[in-house]
Enzyme design. Structure first.
Site, PDB file in Angstrom:
ATOM      1  N   VAL A 113      43.573  44.909  40.990  1.00 12.04           N
ATOM      2  CA  VAL A 113      42.108  44.926  41.030  1.00 12.04           C
ATOM      3  C   VAL A 113      41.740  44.583  42.477  1.00 12.04           C
ATOM      4  CG1 VAL A 113      39.986  43.849  40.223  1.00 12.04           C
ATOM      5  CG2 VAL A 113      41.859  44.266  38.619  1.00 12.04           C
ATOM      6  N   PRO A 114      41.318  45.569  43.264  1.00 14.74           N
ATOM      7  CA  PRO A 114      41.202  45.387  44.718  1.00 14.74           C
ATOM      8  C   PRO A 114      39.951  44.647  45.168  1.00 14.74           C
ATOM      9  CG  PRO A 114      40.572  47.618  44.152  1.00 14.74           C
ATOM     10  CD  PRO A 114      41.015  46.961  42.865  1.00 14.74           C
ATOM     11  N   CYS A 115      39.875  43.359  44.830  1.00 15.99           N
ATOM     12  CA  CYS A 115      38.718  42.578  45.255  1.00 15.99           C
ATOM     13  C   CYS A 115      38.698  42.360  46.769  1.00 15.99           C
ATOM     14  CB  CYS A 115      38.659  41.252  44.507  1.00 15.99           C
ATOM     15  SG  CYS A 115      40.160  40.262  44.637  1.00 15.99           S
ATOM     16  N   HIS A 116      39.809  42.690  47.451  1.00 12.39           N
ATOM     17  CA  HIS A 116      39.816  42.580  48.911  1.00 12.39           C
ATOM     18  C   HIS A 116      38.892  43.617  49.560  1.00 12.39           C
ATOM     19  CE1 HIS A 116      42.932  45.620  47.999  1.00 12.39           C
ATOM     20  NE2 HIS A 116      42.600  46.163  49.161  1.00 12.39           N
ATOM     21  N   ARG A 117      38.439  44.599  48.794  1.00 16.28           N
ATOM     22  CA  ARG A 117      37.543  45.622  49.342  1.00 16.28           C
ATOM     23  C   ARG A 117      36.070  45.262  49.196  1.00 16.28           C
ATOM     24  NH1 ARG A 117      41.039  50.426  46.494  1.00 16.28           N
ATOM     25  NH2 ARG A 117      42.913  50.172  47.788  1.00 16.28           N
TER      26      ARG A 117
END
Length: 285
Positions: free
Chosen positions: A250-254
């Protein structure tokens, strides 16, 4: 209002009706409120929110149930506070939605069996953990001791078993998928195992929206809130990102702040900056 906006508004009416309902509304009732056919509503709702209307209602109640357990409520009290009506209905779905029985979840994973492994990545050490039902944790850190400590804090009463690489199909698949999607290897990306993450319906909606952000791109908390049809929920979106337990999947870094600044990240701001830079270089190449 164009067709897309009209459909979004109709789906939001259906979602609001579910949120306010103690008992799950029938598909026909929701379709009438939304002004859509039952078949189209079912398909569009799942596409928009990642689950059917019935699953959304059940996940919403489980979110309330989970919160009560974490607050120390007795299982019986939590069952009725969440509007289930009977304990049997909770246990019918608890394995899928909590990954363990309610009492076990409240007790920090008591009785759950979790297998995990660690590996090197360009961003440091990566830990991947799974239950018998799916991925329960993906974390980044400086060393194995730190990663193992965090896993133990998340599931203090679970049975943890370290598994060496090459002996656990799901663990290997997660690592291979992450490495492929982030350009750390040229090997093909295998299918991901299912997720075994306890979350509220709102968190699932946010995380689903994050998976649609293209690699190398970013969105603000406000943009994600607008994307899920709740433009005033930017702060809640930030909290959902902070609760993400599966780094990179889940790419919460984006997700960045409203002013475009990078903001924080559970696994380190410098890692977030480096990860975004790597994604952008890969996309431009």
């Amino acid at each position: 209002m164009n067709h897309r906006q009209s459909t979004e508004a109709a789906l939001e009416r259906a979602r609001a009706l579910i949120e306010d309902a103690e008992q799950a509304p029938s598909l026909d009732t929701l379709a009438e409120a939304a002004g859509l056919s039952p078949t189209y509503l079912q398909r569009a709702f799942r596409r928009r929110y990642g689950m059917s209307p019935a699953e959304y209602h059940r996940a919403r109640r489980f979110g309330q149930f989970k919160a009560s357990l974490r607050d120390g409520a007795a299982v019986t009290d939590a069952v009725y506070d969440a509007g289930f009506g009977s304990g049997s209905r909770v246990y019918e779905h608890s394995n899928r939605l909590l990954g363990m029985t309610p009492a076990s979840y409240r007790a920090g994973g008591l009785g759950a069996s979790i297998r995990y492994t660690t590996t090197d990545t360009p961003l440091g050490r990566l830990l991947v953990a799974t239950t018998a039902r799916g991925i329960c944790s993906v974390t980044l850190g400086d060393g194995d001791a730190d990663l193992q400590r965090r896993l133990r804090e998340e599931f203090p009463q679970a049975e943890l078993e370290r598994v060496d690489a090459g002996r656990e199909e799901w663990l290997d698949a997660v690592i291979a998928r992450i490495a492929s999607e982030l350009g750390w290897t040229d090997a093909a990306a295998p299918e991901l195992p299912p997720l075994d993450i306890a979350a509220t319906a709102f968190q699932w909606r946010v995380w689903d929206a994050l998976t649609r952000i293209p690699a190398g791109s970013t969105r603000s908390y406000g943009e994600i809130a607008a994307d899920i049809g709740l433009p005033k929920a930017a702060r809640a979106v930030g909290q959902a990102c902070g609760n993400n337990r599966v780094a990179l999947i889940v790419p919460c870094h984006r997700v960045v702040r409203e002013d475009g600044s990078i903001g924080g990240w559970r696994w380190g701001v410098e890692r977030k900056r480096e990860l975004l830079a790597r994604e952008r270089r890969r996309v431009s190449a």
